[in-house]
Write a protein that holds these residues in place. Structure first.
Motif, mmCIF file in Angstrom:
data_model
loop_
_atom_site.group_PDB
_atom_site.id
_atom_site.type_symbol
_atom_site.label_atom_id
_atom_site.label_comp_id
_atom_site.label_asym_id
_atom_site.label_seq_id
_atom_site.Cartn_x
_atom_site.Cartn_y
_atom_site.Cartn_z
ATOM 1 N N LYS A 3 0.821 -1.206 0.000
ATOM 2 C CA LYS A 3 0.000 0.000 0.000
ATOM 3 C C LYS A 3 0.857 1.258 0.000
ATOM 4 O O LYS A 3 1.924 1.294 0.610
ATOM 5 C CB LYS A 3 -0.884 0.028 1.251
ATOM 6 C CG LYS A 3 -1.775 -1.182 1.414
ATOM 7 C CD LYS A 3 -2.466 -1.142 2.763
ATOM 8 C CE LYS A 3 -3.262 -2.392 3.023
ATOM 9 N NZ LYS A 3 -3.883 -2.359 4.360
ATOM 10 N N ALA A 27 1.043 1.629 5.406
ATOM 11 C CA ALA A 27 1.392 1.993 4.034
ATOM 12 C C ALA A 27 2.641 2.854 3.982
ATOM 13 O O ALA A 27 2.953 3.571 4.933
ATOM 14 C CB ALA A 27 0.230 2.756 3.401
ATOM 15 N N TYR A 74 3.106 -1.066 -6.140
ATOM 16 C CA TYR A 74 2.000 -1.040 -5.172
ATOM 17 C C TYR A 74 0.716 -1.632 -5.760
ATOM 18 O O TYR A 74 0.429 -1.462 -6.942
ATOM 19 C CB TYR A 74 1.735 0.398 -4.697
ATOM 20 C CG TYR A 74 2.902 0.960 -3.935
ATOM 21 C CD1 TYR A 74 3.083 0.645 -2.592
ATOM 22 C CD2 TYR A 74 3.848 1.756 -4.557
ATOM 23 C CE1 TYR A 74 4.176 1.127 -1.892
ATOM 24 C CE2 TYR A 74 4.944 2.249 -3.866
ATOM 25 C CZ TYR A 74 5.104 1.928 -2.537
ATOM 26 O OH TYR A 74 6.187 2.404 -1.850
#
Length: 151
Positions: A3, A27, A74
């Protein structure tokens, strides 16, 4: 799932919220920066001659300071920004144009003095039709980001 919270913040308000969100969801974080930073006068929307108003009228795509986000690595991008003119600032359009978001999950988060995410989310869906775009939440007043841990 890997993320990334990618955010634009002209005044620092959204930056603070984006960092809280990134911590809550585990993240990485990336700041979307214009090549020419915005000054306080540039974002004074009540001044018809301010930079943000001139860009909006021209539908300008402000140049990015860099394209180092490495989006390819990602799976999910959590996109955070202040709402300008009821939607995402034009620098977000520049960011979305700079990378391939095909097949990526994009979740929209924002700060605002009164707008919601509807128009911004619709505009982002139109910019990246090959991505799975959804509305996250408004971050105004959020101090406990644990509620976002499931994102």
């Amino acid at each position: 799932m890997k993320k990334l919270v990618a955010y634009f913040s002209a005044s620092g308000v959204t930056a603070e919220k984006a960092k809280g969100l990134a911590g809550a969801i585990g993240a990485d974080i990336y700041e979307i920066k214009p090549e020419v930073p915005y000054s306080e006068a540039d974002i004074k929307w009540t001044n018809p001659l301010s930079r943000c108003n001139r860009e909006w009228l021209k539908k300008a795509k402000p140049a990015l300071a860099d394209t180092d986000a490495n989006i390819a690595e990602y799976d999910a991008i959590y996109l955070a920004f202040p709402i300008w003119y009821y939607t995402a600032p034009l620098i977000i359009k520049s960011f979305l144009s700079a990378y391939d978001f095909g097949g990526k999950k994009i979740v929209v988060f924002a700060t605002s003095g009164g707008s919601n995410l509807d128009k911004a989310t619709a505009h982002i869906k139109a910019e990246v039709p090959d991505a799975d775009v959804s509305a996250g939440a408004m971050l105004n007043g959020v101090t406990d980001f644990s509620e976002f841990s499931d994102y």
